[in-house]
Design a protein around this motif. Structure first.
Motif, short mmCIF file in Angstrom:
data_model
loop_
_atom_site.label_atom_id
_atom_site.label_comp_id
_atom_site.label_asym_id
_atom_site.label_seq_id
_atom_site.Cartn_x
_atom_site.Cartn_y
_atom_site.Cartn_z
N THR A 26 -1.26 -4.27 6.52
CA THR A 26 -0.02 -4.42 5.43
C THR A 26 0.86 -3.39 4.98
O THR A 26 1.70 -3.37 5.04
CB THR A 26 -0.76 -4.83 3.74
N PHE A 27 -0.27 -1.75 4.54
CA PHE A 27 0.39 -0.51 4.55
C PHE A 27 0.96 0.02 5.68
O PHE A 27 2.45 -0.02 5.82
CB PHE A 27 -0.70 0.01 4.20
N GLY A 28 0.55 -0.30 6.97
CA GLY A 28 1.18 -0.31 8.33
C GLY A 28 2.75 -1.31 8.45
O GLY A 28 3.69 -1.04 8.83
N GLN A 29 2.31 -2.09 8.66
CA GLN A 29 3.69 -3.35 8.31
C GLN A 29 5.03 -2.98 7.59
O GLN A 29 6.81 -3.15 7.19
CB GLN A 29 3.48 -4.26 8.27
N SER A 30 4.72 -2.47 6.52
CA SER A 30 5.85 -2.00 5.81
C SER A 30 6.24 -0.76 5.35
O SER A 30 7.52 -0.77 5.46
CB SER A 30 5.32 -1.87 3.77
N LYS A 31 5.30 0.01 6.61
CA LYS A 31 6.28 1.38 7.38
C LYS A 31 6.70 0.86 7.94
O LYS A 31 8.07 1.51 8.17
CB LYS A 31 5.00 2.09 7.02
N VAL A 32 6.32 0.14 8.88
CA VAL A 32 7.47 -0.77 9.89
C VAL A 32 8.68 -0.75 9.68
O VAL A 32 9.91 -0.92 10.33
CB VAL A 32 7.04 -1.59 10.85
N VAL A 33 9.33 -1.46 8.58
CA VAL A 33 9.84 -2.88 8.17
C VAL A 33 11.02 -2.04 7.13
O VAL A 33 12.17 -1.58 7.89
CB VAL A 33 9.76 -3.42 7.07
N ALA A 61 0.83 -5.87 15.07
CA ALA A 61 0.36 -5.17 13.69
C ALA A 61 -0.64 -6.16 12.89
O ALA A 61 -1.70 -6.42 12.48
CB ALA A 61 1.02 -3.87 12.65
N GLU A 62 -0.12 -7.75 13.00
CA GLU A 62 -0.30 -8.90 12.39
C GLU A 62 -1.64 -8.99 13.13
O GLU A 62 -2.93 -9.40 13.28
CB GLU A 62 -0.22 -9.80 12.46
N SER A 64 -3.77 -7.01 14.98
CA SER A 64 -5.30 -5.93 14.94
C SER A 64 -5.16 -6.83 13.09
O SER A 64 -6.83 -7.02 12.80
CB SER A 64 -4.34 -4.27 14.12
N GLY A 65 -5.02 -7.37 12.29
CA GLY A 65 -5.08 -8.04 11.22
C GLY A 65 -6.28 -9.06 11.43
O GLY A 65 -7.20 -9.04 10.71
N ILE A 66 -5.45 -10.13 11.54
CA ILE A 66 -5.98 -11.50 12.65
C ILE A 66 -8.16 -10.63 12.89
O ILE A 66 -8.73 -11.39 12.79
CB ILE A 66 -5.42 -12.22 13.11
N TYR A 67 -7.85 -9.97 14.26
CA TYR A 67 -9.12 -9.97 14.79
C TYR A 67 -10.06 -9.20 13.96
O TYR A 67 -11.20 -9.32 13.60
CB TYR A 67 -8.70 -8.87 16.16
N GLY A 68 -9.18 -8.26 13.16
CA GLY A 68 -10.45 -7.46 11.33
C GLY A 68 -11.07 -9.02 10.70
O GLY A 68 -11.93 -9.20 10.42
N LEU A 69 -10.21 -10.05 10.41
CA LEU A 69 -10.71 -11.25 9.91
C LEU A 69 -11.64 -12.14 10.44
O LEU A 69 -12.69 -12.68 10.00
CB LEU A 69 -9.44 -12.49 9.60
N LEU A 70 -11.13 -12.41 12.41
CA LEU A 70 -11.89 -12.80 12.53
C LEU A 70 -13.52 -11.89 12.85
O LEU A 70 -14.38 -12.49 13.01
CB LEU A 70 -11.62 -13.48 14.23
#
Length: 89
Positions: A26-33, A61-62, A64-70
């Motif tokens: 989430t922090f990485g995506q906010s930095k990208v945007v 980036a998303e 990566s987050g989905i892989y962490g959840l998996l």
């Protein structure tokens, strides 16, 4: 049975660490945007290129987050280490 509790508690800690990946994503995506918005504000004529690069970065980036959840779901509900330990008993 005490070691089974240790294995399960270690799996829960590993799942929590894997879920921290979603927080950092989430922090990485906010930095990208925010960087893309700054770039578009400085060079409006390059907005199409910046926007397309931003969407590619957000998709990566998303993922990566989905892989962490998996990984967290696997560690909690389908942990192969627990099955191996139970079969050894």
């Amino acid at each position: 049975m005490e070691t089974l509790g240790t294995i399960i508690s270690a799996a829960h800690i590993a799942a929590a660490i894997a879920l921290l990946n979603g927080l950092f994503t989430t922090f990485g995506q906010s930095k990208v945007v925010s960087t893309a918005i700054e770039g578009i504000a400085r060079q409006p004529e390059a907005s199409d290129d910046i926007r397309s690069a931003m969407f590619v970065g957000l998709a990566m980036a998303e993922t990566s987050g989905i892989y962490g959840l998996l990984i967290a779901i696997i560690m909690l509900f389908a942990n192969p280490l627990v099955e191996i330990f139970v079969n050894l008993l």
